[in-house]
Design a protein around this motif. Structure first.
Motif, PDB file in Angstrom:
ATOM      1  N   THR A   1     -52.042  39.412  37.005  1.00  6.95           N
ATOM      2  CA  THR A   1     -50.924  40.350  36.920  1.00  6.95           C
ATOM      3  C   THR A   1     -50.631  41.001  38.265  1.00  6.95           C
ATOM      4  OG1 THR A   1     -52.435  42.111  36.205  1.00  6.95           O
ATOM      5  CG2 THR A   1     -51.329  40.834  34.483  1.00  6.95           C
ATOM      6  N   THR A   2     -51.631  41.119  39.106  1.00 10.17           N
ATOM      7  CA  THR A   2     -51.394  41.640  40.457  1.00 10.17           C
ATOM      8  C   THR A   2     -50.456  40.713  41.219  1.00 10.17           C
ATOM      9  OG1 THR A   2     -53.561  42.714  40.519  1.00 10.17           O
ATOM     10  CG2 THR A   2     -52.482  42.292  42.631  1.00 10.17           C
ATOM     11  N   ARG A   3     -50.635  39.408  41.059  1.00  7.67           N
ATOM     12  CA  ARG A   3     -49.752  38.444  41.726  1.00  7.67           C
ATOM     13  C   ARG A   3     -48.320  38.585  41.221  1.00  7.67           C
ATOM     14  NH1 ARG A   3     -54.040  34.951  40.697  1.00  7.67           N
ATOM     15  NH2 ARG A   3     -52.906  33.904  39.001  1.00  7.67           N
ATOM     16  N   TRP A   4     -48.155  38.865  39.943  1.00  5.25           N
ATOM     17  CA  TRP A   4     -46.805  39.014  39.413  1.00  5.25           C
ATOM     18  C   TRP A   4     -46.037  40.118  40.137  1.00  5.25           C
ATOM     19  CZ3 TRP A   4     -48.259  39.432  33.499  1.00  5.25           C
ATOM     20  CH2 TRP A   4     -48.805  38.219  33.072  1.00  5.25           C
ATOM     21  N   ARG A   5     -46.719  41.196  40.445  1.00  2.00           N
ATOM     22  CA  ARG A   5     -46.045  42.414  40.907  1.00  2.00           C
ATOM     23  C   ARG A   5     -46.046  42.575  42.417  1.00  2.00           C
ATOM     24  NH1 ARG A   5     -49.527  45.302  36.206  1.00  2.00           N
ATOM     25  NH2 ARG A   5     -48.070  45.001  34.473  1.00  2.00           N
ATOM     26  N   THR A   6     -46.479  41.565  43.148  1.00  2.00           N
ATOM     27  CA  THR A   6     -46.597  41.732  44.603  1.00  2.00           C
ATOM     28  C   THR A   6     -45.957  40.575  45.357  1.00  2.00           C
ATOM     29  OG1 THR A   6     -48.805  40.728  44.481  1.00  2.00           O
ATOM     30  CG2 THR A   6     -48.686  43.145  44.509  1.00  2.00           C
ATOM     31  N   PRO A   7     -44.610  40.508  45.385  1.00  2.00           N
ATOM     32  CA  PRO A   7     -43.961  39.521  46.262  1.00  2.00           C
ATOM     33  C   PRO A   7     -44.346  39.763  47.719  1.00  2.00           C
ATOM     34  CG  PRO A   7     -42.390  40.505  44.734  1.00  2.00           C
ATOM     35  CD  PRO A   7     -43.649  41.308  44.637  1.00  2.00           C
ATOM     36  N   ALA A   8     -44.256  38.739  48.514  1.00  2.00           N
ATOM     37  CA  ALA A   8     -44.683  38.833  49.910  1.00  2.00           C
ATOM     38  C   ALA A   8     -43.828  39.796  50.715  1.00  2.00           C
ATOM     39  CB  ALA A   8     -44.653  37.450  50.545  1.00  2.00           C
ATOM     40  N   ALA A   9     -42.570  39.955  50.353  1.00  2.00           N
ATOM     41  CA  ALA A   9     -41.659  40.825  51.110  1.00  2.00           C
ATOM     42  C   ALA A   9     -40.685  41.473  50.147  1.00  2.00           C
ATOM     43  CB  ALA A   9     -40.911  40.015  52.167  1.00  2.00           C
ATOM     44  N   ASP A  10     -39.891  42.420  50.641  1.00  2.00           N
ATOM     45  CA  ASP A  10     -38.859  43.043  49.817  1.00  2.00           C
ATOM     46  C   ASP A  10     -37.509  42.789  50.479  1.00  2.00           C
ATOM     47  OD1 ASP A  10     -37.371  44.449  48.037  1.00  2.00           O
ATOM     48  OD2 ASP A  10     -38.262  46.407  48.442  1.00  2.00           O
ATOM     49  N   VAL A  11     -36.898  41.681  50.094  1.00  2.00           N
ATOM     50  CA  VAL A  11     -35.604  41.279  50.627  1.00  2.00           C
ATOM     51  C   VAL A  11     -34.564  41.480  49.535  1.00  2.00           C
ATOM     52  CG1 VAL A  11     -34.242  39.397  51.600  1.00  2.00           C
ATOM     53  CG2 VAL A  11     -36.701  39.562  52.108  1.00  2.00           C
ATOM     54  N   PRO A  12     -33.588  42.341  49.730  1.00  2.00           N
ATOM     55  CA  PRO A  12     -32.586  42.568  48.684  1.00  2.00           C
ATOM     56  C   PRO A  12     -31.697  41.343  48.483  1.00  2.00           C
ATOM     57  CG  PRO A  12     -31.978  43.726  50.695  1.00  2.00           C
ATOM     58  CD  PRO A  12     -33.353  43.190  50.918  1.00  2.00           C
ATOM     59  N   SER A  13     -31.227  41.167  47.245  1.00  2.00           N
ATOM     60  CA  SER A  13     -30.235  40.121  46.995  1.00  2.00           C
ATOM     61  C   SER A  13     -28.960  40.508  47.742  1.00  2.00           C
ATOM     62  CB  SER A  13     -29.945  39.993  45.501  1.00  2.00           C
ATOM     63  OG  SER A  13     -29.338  41.173  44.997  1.00  2.00           O
ATOM     64  N   SER A  14     -28.334  39.542  48.387  1.00  2.00           N
ATOM     65  CA  SER A  14     -27.174  39.870  49.209  1.00  2.00           C
ATOM     66  C   SER A  14     -26.529  38.599  49.729  1.00  2.00           C
ATOM     67  CB  SER A  14     -27.586  40.737  50.407  1.00  2.00           C
ATOM     68  OG  SER A  14     -28.436  40.001  51.273  1.00  2.00           O
ATOM     69  N   HIS A  15     -25.318  38.754  50.258  1.00  2.00           N
ATOM     70  CA  HIS A  15     -24.658  37.649  50.948  1.00  2.00           C
ATOM     71  C   HIS A  15     -25.472  37.230  52.168  1.00  2.00           C
ATOM     72  CE1 HIS A  15     -21.349  38.814  48.358  1.00  2.00           C
ATOM     73  NE2 HIS A  15     -20.597  37.828  48.823  1.00  2.00           N
ATOM     74  N   ALA A  16     -26.102  38.203  52.816  1.00  2.00           N
ATOM     75  CA  ALA A  16     -26.900  37.884  54.006  1.00  2.00           C
ATOM     76  C   ALA A  16     -28.079  36.992  53.642  1.00  2.00           C
ATOM     77  CB  ALA A  16     -27.386  39.163  54.683  1.00  2.00           C
ATOM     78  N   ALA A  17     -28.724  37.280  52.514  1.00  2.00           N
ATOM     79  CA  ALA A  17     -29.856  36.465  52.085  1.00  2.00           C
ATOM     80  C   ALA A  17     -29.403  35.038  51.786  1.00  2.00           C
ATOM     81  CB  ALA A  17     -30.522  37.084  50.865  1.00  2.00           C
TER      82      ALA A  17
END
Length: 392
Positions: A304-320
């Motif tokens: 469950t720790t893996r579920w909640r810990t993405p490597a980075a916090d990149v917002p959804s966006s046109h830039a992404a």
């Protein structure tokens, strides 16, 4: 063959709010990879305001063909009303440019297949040059649709977990786009009309969340739907609902509305071992995603720790999305959100309309060139098609 990695020369067609507010910041976020060289708009004042914001180096045009001939851009971003997309996308492909176009990419499956044929034709046309800056042949040019909700670290992480079976088998899902639009919103001439917008909230609003649902759960097999015109005096619907069965066996509900004062975009997927839920409005970050373990799963374990810990916090966006698109272009491969991947989402929208208007279930692959819903989302249904069509 991979294309050259020198600075990509980009042009925008349309300089309204979506281009100014989303595409221009995305281009600036990738200024080390792409340079905006031209903009097209039929409105001289709007074009002038955009060029003031974008910079003096951006050439202005009132005609797409003239811009393509003069500038020969590597990349074209399209943010015009939907009825103009197919012609503009095909023209850009013919000029050798890769294309990133706002949703919906086109108004029907027939138009989508026209774009696919242009991709094939232009790929053969430019393959003789061995790719080059346009990325011809096996490496393009390609046309992709803006589905920015697929992007950002939260969506990427959720898809990886689901694909790896980390959450268990997907069982039940809910996809909700309940927004609010008033009469003034539909005062814009092209909105609410089949011939210019292609549909109501199913095509113009909820298509983002529906695309994300399909992106996470894969191919759908059957749709049963209803639609209504409950408040707004428009040709298309202002609400739709659907029940969906996926090839995996998972089942989902889908709600699209522009009648909802408490606006929210929500996606929930109940799997055998956990529920994953996304709640946001027009974009998401990691904190908008929650994971709830099933009672039999250790809430504090490493899983469950893996579920909640993405490597980075990149917002959804046109830039992404633009970043991933540029990556694909550099490699000379089909970009995400194009080809059969994007066609599946448009076919799903067409199935929602066909099921809603005919009152019967619609299966994947059913809407073929001989089907009236292949050429228009209203299917020329007497209760829904524009009057000028039904009177012919």
């Amino acid at each position: 063959m991979p294309v050259e990695t020198s600075l990509v020369r980009a042009a925008v067609i349309g300089t309204g709010g979506i281009v100014t507010g989303s595409h221009l910041p995305a281009l600036r976020a990738h200024a080390d990879r792409v340079r905006l060289v031209a903009a097209v708009d039929v409105d001289e004042r709007r074009l002038a305001v955009f060029r003031d914001q974008a910079g003096e180096h951006v050439a202005g045009y009132h005609d797409t063909a003239r811009m393509l001939a003069a500038e020969r851009p590597d990349l074209v971003l399209i943010g015009t009303p939907p009825s103009l997309h197919t012609e503009q996308v095909c023209s850009a492909l013919e000029a050798g440019a890769w294309v990133l176009c706002e949703k919906p990419l086109c108004l029907s499956l027939a138009e989508y297949d026209e774009i696919a044929a242009a991709e094939q034709r232009c790929g053969e046309k430019y393959s003789g040059a061995g790719g080059g800056r346009h990325g011809g042949g096996p490496g393009g040019p390609y046309a992709s649709v803006v589905f920015q909700h697929r992007y950002g670290s939260g969506a990427v992480h959720a898809r990886e977990l689901l694909a790896a079976g980390e959450l268990g088998r997907p069982l039940v899902a809910h996809c909700q786009t309940t927004w609010y639009r008033d009469a003034a919103y539909y005062g814009v001439a092209w909105r609410g009309r089949w011939s210019t917008e292609g549909g109501g909230p199913t095509m113009g609003h909820g298509i983002h969340q529906m695309d994300l649902l399909l992106h996470l759960l894969g191919d759908w097999s059957e749709v049963r739907a209803m639609a209504g015109r409950l408040v707004h005096a428009v040709e298309s619907e202002d609400v739709s609902t659907a029940l969906v069965r996926f090839e995996s066996g998972a089942m989902a509900t889908v709600v699209n509305s522009v009648l909802s004062p408490d606006e929210v975009s929500r996606l929930r997927i109940d799997c055998a071992d956990a529920t994953v839920e996304l709640t946001h409005l027009y974009g998401h970050r990691n904190d908008d995603w929650t994971y709830t373990p099933a009672p039999h799963v250790d809430d504090r374990g490493p899983r469950t720790t893996r579920w909640r810990t993405p490597a980075a916090d990149v917002p959804s966006s046109h830039a992404a999305q633009l970043g991933d698109f540029l990556d694909a272009r550099e490699k000379g491969v089909r970009p995400p959100g194009s080809g059969q991947d994007a066609r599946r989402t448009l076919e799903f929208a067409a199935a929602v309309y066909k099921s809603a208007f005919t009152g019967r279930p619609v299966g994947a692959g059913e809407i073929t060139p001989g089907d009236p819903y292949y050429r228009a989302m209203h299917g020329n249904h007497p209760d829904w098609a524009p009057k000028e069509r039904t009177e012919q």
